[in-house]
Design an enzyme around this catalytic site. Structure first.
Site, short mmCIF file in Angstrom:
data_model
loop_
_atom_site.label_atom_id
_atom_site.label_comp_id
_atom_site.label_asym_id
_atom_site.label_seq_id
_atom_site.Cartn_x
_atom_site.Cartn_y
_atom_site.Cartn_z
N SER A 27 0.91 -1.17 -0.02
CA SER A 27 -0.01 0.01 0.12
C SER A 27 0.71 1.23 -0.03
O SER A 27 1.60 1.47 -0.73
CB SER A 27 -0.89 -0.17 1.20
OG SER A 27 -1.86 0.79 1.02
N ASP B 249 -8.68 -5.65 -5.62
CA ASP B 249 -8.33 -4.65 -4.87
C ASP B 249 -9.60 -3.56 -4.98
O ASP B 249 -9.69 -3.07 -5.78
CB ASP B 249 -7.05 -3.97 -5.22
CG ASP B 249 -6.49 -3.20 -4.16
OD1 ASP B 249 -7.25 -2.34 -3.44
OD2 ASP B 249 -5.30 -2.92 -3.73
N HIS C 251 -7.39 -5.58 -1.18
CA HIS C 251 -6.13 -4.66 -0.70
C HIS C 251 -5.58 -5.18 0.53
O HIS C 251 -4.23 -5.03 0.47
CB HIS C 251 -6.81 -3.35 -0.44
CG HIS C 251 -5.93 -2.27 -0.01
ND1 HIS C 251 -4.90 -1.92 -1.41
CD2 HIS C 251 -5.39 -1.56 1.04
CE1 HIS C 251 -4.01 -1.11 -0.76
NE2 HIS C 251 -4.41 -0.81 0.74
#
Length: 241
Positions: free
Chosen positions: A45, A129, A161
């Protein structure tokens, strides 16, 4: 290792510039003080932006030995904060972003301009995601693949995600460690396809960056020697092998 503003660190508000300085200090400490000789940087991320920044810093500003960073692994990261705003808040007027945004983390521009970078990169992308569009990871991979034949894109069809590693199961670690084995092999041209039976353990050092709090722990390698693992912001439950 904990970023400013995270965990037991000081209460200085985290900024893009500050997080970059903290990551650079961690890399220098790992090499100069802990004497890590082979490092793989992993970022998930926001941590993917930090990892790619460290790659650029290593090439352009650091005085660290050549070849100490063997590879970069990024998972479900984005092109830039600006382009994430276009996804999360499509109604936001583009002309105003420059006045409002205080961080950018522009990995797309970094990879586009980084012609000298030859460090292999493994892009791990969850196709489902729900936060970062899959096209962001595909674009980052496309910008990087021509610079090193070991740069790969691993897509997890049901990966979200935060749970790409869960959805992929054992194959997540097969690809993760297979990338490390390939990039540490001097004769890459004759390597066979990685299978589930391939060894999961390896004896390399990790500098892991993420978007949450971080910790430091030691692990024992399969050879019986003690090596160091530096997960910056990665929950230990997520990195058990």
């Amino acid at each position: 290792v904990e970023y400013r503003g995270y965990g037991d660190s000081d209460s200085v508000p985290p900024t893009e510039a500050g997080l970059k300085l903290d990551a650079e200090a961690s890399l220098n400490f790992a090499v100069k003080t802990l004497q890590f000789q082979q490092i793989y940087i992993f970022g998930r991320s926001l941590g993917g932006g930090v990892a790619l920044h460290l790659m650029d810093y290593y090439h352009t500003k650091s005085q660290l030995p050549k070849g100490v960073i063997k590879g970069i692994i990024v998972e479900n990261t984005f092109l830039s904060i600006s382009k994430m705003v276009d996804v999360v808040m499509p109604w936001f007027v583009s002309a105003l972003k420059g006045f409002v945004l205080r961080i950018d983390w522009n990995s797309e521009r970094l990879l586009f301009d980084s012609d000298k970078n030859t460090i292999p990169i493994l892009f791990i992308a969850g196709k489902k995601d729900e936060l970062v569009p899959h096209s962001h990871m595909k674009r980052l991979y496309d910008l990087s693949k021509h610079r090193n034949s070991q740069t790969k894109l691993y897509v997890v069809p049901n990966g979200t995600h935060n749970e790409t590693w869960v959805q992929a199961g054992k194959m997540y670690w097969v690809h993760f460690n297979g990338f490390i084995q390939r990039t540490n092999n001097n004769n890459n041209s004759n390597l066979e396809q990685i299978t589930e039976e391939d060894r999961i353990d390896n004896d390399n050092d990790y500098l892991m960056v993420d978007d949450s709090m971080s910790s430091f722990r030691k692990r024992r390698s399969s050879a019986g020697e003690t090596t160091s693992s530096v997960p910056m912001g990665h929950n230990d439950n997520n990195i058990q092998k």
